[in-house]
Write an enzyme that holds these catalytic residues in place. Structure first.
Site, PDB file in Angstrom:
ATOM      1  N   PRO A  79     -26.305  -4.866  -6.962  1.00  0.00           N
ATOM      2  CA  PRO A  79     -26.204  -6.280  -6.582  1.00  0.00           C
ATOM      3  C   PRO A  79     -24.754  -6.737  -6.501  1.00  0.00           C
ATOM      4  CG  PRO A  79     -26.957  -6.072  -8.866  1.00  0.00           C
ATOM      5  CD  PRO A  79     -26.917  -4.683  -8.290  1.00  0.00           C
ATOM      6  N   PHE A 102     -22.037 -10.118  -6.838  1.00  0.00           N
ATOM      7  CA  PHE A 102     -21.894 -11.058  -7.949  1.00  0.00           C
ATOM      8  C   PHE A 102     -22.372 -12.458  -7.609  1.00  0.00           C
ATOM      9  CE2 PHE A 102     -19.028  -7.593  -8.635  1.00  0.00           C
ATOM     10  CZ  PHE A 102     -19.205  -7.311  -9.973  1.00  0.00           C
TER      11      PHE A 102
HETATM   12  P1  OAD Z   1     -19.073 -11.451  -4.413  1.00  0.00           P
HETATM   13  O1  OAD Z   1     -20.468 -11.282  -4.920  1.00  0.00           O
HETATM   14  O2  OAD Z   1     -18.291 -12.591  -4.929  1.00  0.00           O
HETATM   15  O3  OAD Z   1     -19.094 -11.562  -2.812  1.00  0.00           O
HETATM   16  C1  OAD Z   1     -19.833 -10.675  -2.015  1.00  0.00           C
HETATM   17  C2  OAD Z   1     -19.736 -11.140  -0.571  1.00  0.00           C
HETATM   18  O4  OAD Z   1     -20.343 -10.173   0.263  1.00  0.00           O
HETATM   19  C3  OAD Z   1     -20.449 -12.471  -0.297  1.00  0.00           C
HETATM   20  O5  OAD Z   1     -19.646 -13.250   0.561  1.00  0.00           O
HETATM   21  C4  OAD Z   1     -21.750 -12.033   0.398  1.00  0.00           C
HETATM   22  O6  OAD Z   1     -22.209 -12.993   1.324  1.00  0.00           O
HETATM   23  C5  OAD Z   1     -21.297 -10.793   1.117  1.00  0.00           C
HETATM   24  N1  OAD Z   1     -22.346  -9.778   1.315  1.00  0.00           N
HETATM   25  C6  OAD Z   1     -23.255  -9.302   0.431  1.00  0.00           C
HETATM   26  N2  OAD Z   1     -24.007  -8.328   0.962  1.00  0.00           N
HETATM   27  C7  OAD Z   1     -23.575  -8.166   2.251  1.00  0.00           C
HETATM   28  C8  OAD Z   1     -23.956  -7.323   3.337  1.00  0.00           C
HETATM   29  N3  OAD Z   1     -24.930  -6.398   3.215  1.00  0.00           N
HETATM   30  N4  OAD Z   1     -23.303  -7.460   4.519  1.00  0.00           N
HETATM   31  C9  OAD Z   1     -22.308  -8.371   4.664  1.00  0.00           C
HETATM   32  N5  OAD Z   1     -21.902  -9.190   3.687  1.00  0.00           N
HETATM   33  C10 OAD Z   1     -22.518  -9.102   2.479  1.00  0.00           C
HETATM   34  O7  OAD Z   1     -18.331 -10.050  -4.660  1.00  0.00           O
HETATM   35  P2  OAD Z   1     -16.737  -9.774  -4.653  1.00  0.00           P
HETATM   36  O8  OAD Z   1     -16.048 -10.615  -3.650  1.00  0.00           O
HETATM   37  O9  OAD Z   1     -16.569  -8.309  -4.576  1.00  0.00           O
HETATM   38  O10 OAD Z   1     -14.939  -8.490 -10.791  1.00  0.00           O
HETATM   39  O11 OAD Z   1     -16.363 -10.259  -6.122  1.00  0.00           O
HETATM   40  C11 OAD Z   1     -15.025 -10.145  -6.581  1.00  0.00           C
HETATM   41  C12 OAD Z   1     -14.968  -9.846  -8.072  1.00  0.00           C
HETATM   42  O12 OAD Z   1     -15.739 -10.814  -8.800  1.00  0.00           O
HETATM   43  C13 OAD Z   1     -15.601  -8.532  -8.456  1.00  0.00           C
HETATM   44  O13 OAD Z   1     -14.717  -7.447  -8.309  1.00  0.00           O
HETATM   45  C14 OAD Z   1     -16.024  -8.725  -9.894  1.00  0.00           C
HETATM   46  C15 OAD Z   1     -16.417 -10.180  -9.901  1.00  0.00           C
HETATM   47  O14 OAD Z   1     -16.103 -10.883 -11.057  1.00  0.00           O
HETATM   48  C16 OAD Z   1     -15.016  -7.394 -11.619  1.00  0.00           C
HETATM   49  O15 OAD Z   1     -15.912  -6.588 -11.557  1.00  0.00           O
HETATM   50  C17 OAD Z   1     -13.938  -7.232 -12.591  1.00  0.00           C
END
Ligand code: OAD
Ligand code: ZN
Length: 292
Positions: free
Chosen positions: A38, A40
């Site tokens: 999943p 975040f």
């Molecule tokens: P987020 O969960 O904040 O964002 C994920 C993004 O990907 C969202 O904009 C979703 O709409 C998009 N998304 C999800 N599935 C998708 C798909 N199949 N195709 C296209 N888009 C999709 O995750 P991150 O930005 O990675 O920290 O979060 C940043 C950091 O926050 C992470 O590294 C984590 C967390 O706290 C740590 O683990 C230390």
């Protein structure tokens, strides 16, 4: 506004028209959701929405060192669930591997701790794990390293099955010297990012300027661009370097300070990977890699 397939064509055309152009990827949890991990912040399916069962005062406490010191249960529970080894790379990971194979890859800045870039066999020199990984563990009091195998056996990682994720039947990992809790080398809130992140980004920014005429490209995918300093990378891309975003939603600097040349691909990352591979003539290769 461009449609999705014409936006993908635009990326492909940029790469075909500029045969010396390489790509820097900047990615987040959205490139691994199709692997069963999943993200975040997605409503309903995101981890922070589903942490209620862990009784946290606030969702992000799961990555907070002070909170972990008081109560390691939530993070350890999550770590057992997310521990690398149970997941396969996505089509998007394999597309990045094809950029390496075709000598069109400059770098991958990833926020992910799932090591799927590594499992897709992308060479480590290209990959910057901005938020660390599970590959090492340290005591949070005295910093002594704690063996990986011992950590896994304390937390009964190899005994974790999808049915019992969320189970509390495991031991805490404690430092042999001082009894402090042991934490994987994942960057928690309030901790600094690895120096390699900053050093490499500085080098890559200079590389852009030195090779202006090659028309390098930045491709940002599957991230909400909400966690700093990573979220500021896109705005630090020099104005003459073209940026593309592949994401379910418009995010970060693409929303706040859109540039005329930005390419926005709204939608699923794997679907975009498939279509981009087709445009570039890499579809068979992509399918071979994904079939593993
Ligand atoms: P987020 O969960 O904040 O964002 C994920 C993004 O990907 C969202 O904009 C979703 O709409 C998009 N998304 C999800 N599935 C998708 C798909 N199949 N195709 C296209 N888009 C999709 O995750 P991150 O930005 O990675 O920290 O979060 C940043 C950091 O926050 C992470 O590294 C984590 C967390 O706290 C740590 O683990 C230390
Ligand atoms: Zn210690």
């Amino acid at each position: 506004r461009m449609g999705k397939s014409s936006a993908i064509k635009k990326v492909a055309e940029h790469l075909k028209n500029h045969p010396e152009a390489k790509v820097i990827f900047m990615v987040g949890a959205g490139i691994s959701t199709s692997c069963g991990i999943p993200d975040f912040r997605s409503p309903k399916t995101g981890l922070y929405h589903n942490l209620a069962k862990l009784n946290l005062p606030f969702a992000e406490a799961v990555f907070d060192v002070d909170y972990f010191d008081k109560n390691p249960q939530p993070f350890y529970t999550l770590a057992r669930e997310l521990y690398p080894g149970n997941f396969k790379p996505s089509k998007f990971h394999y597309l990045m591997k094809l950029f390496e194979n075709n000598k069109r890859l400059q770098r991958i800045y990833t926020q992910n701790i799932d090591t799927l870039e590594h499992q897709a066999l992308i060479s480590g020199s290209y990959v910057i794990e901005a938020h660390g990984s599970f590959s090492k563990n340290h005591c949070i009091k005295c910093s002594k390293e704690y063996p990986l195998e011992k950590f896994k056996s304390k937390l009964k990682i190899d005994e974790t099955h999808s049915e019992d994720s969320g189970s509390t039947d495991f031991d805490y990992a404690r430092c042999d010297d001082c009894g402090g809790l042991v934490k994987p080398a994942i960057v928690f809130f309030g901790e600094g990012l690895p120096s390699r992140f900053f050093d490499t980004w500085e080098e890559d920014q200079e590389w852009f300027l030195k090779e202006k005429e090659k028309n390098h490209l930045v491709l940002i995918a599957g991230t909400s661009l909400t966690v700093y300093p990573f979220a500021s990378l896109p705005e630090e891309v020099p104005p003459e370097v073209r940026r593309a975003l592949i994401n379910q939603e418009l995010v970060g600097d693409f929303k706040a300070f859109p540039r005329e040349e930005d390419i926005i691909i709204h939608g699923d990352v794997d679907d975009a990977a498939q279509k981009l591979a087709a445009e570039l003539g890499w579809l068979t290769d992509l399918e071979l890699l994904a079939a593993g």
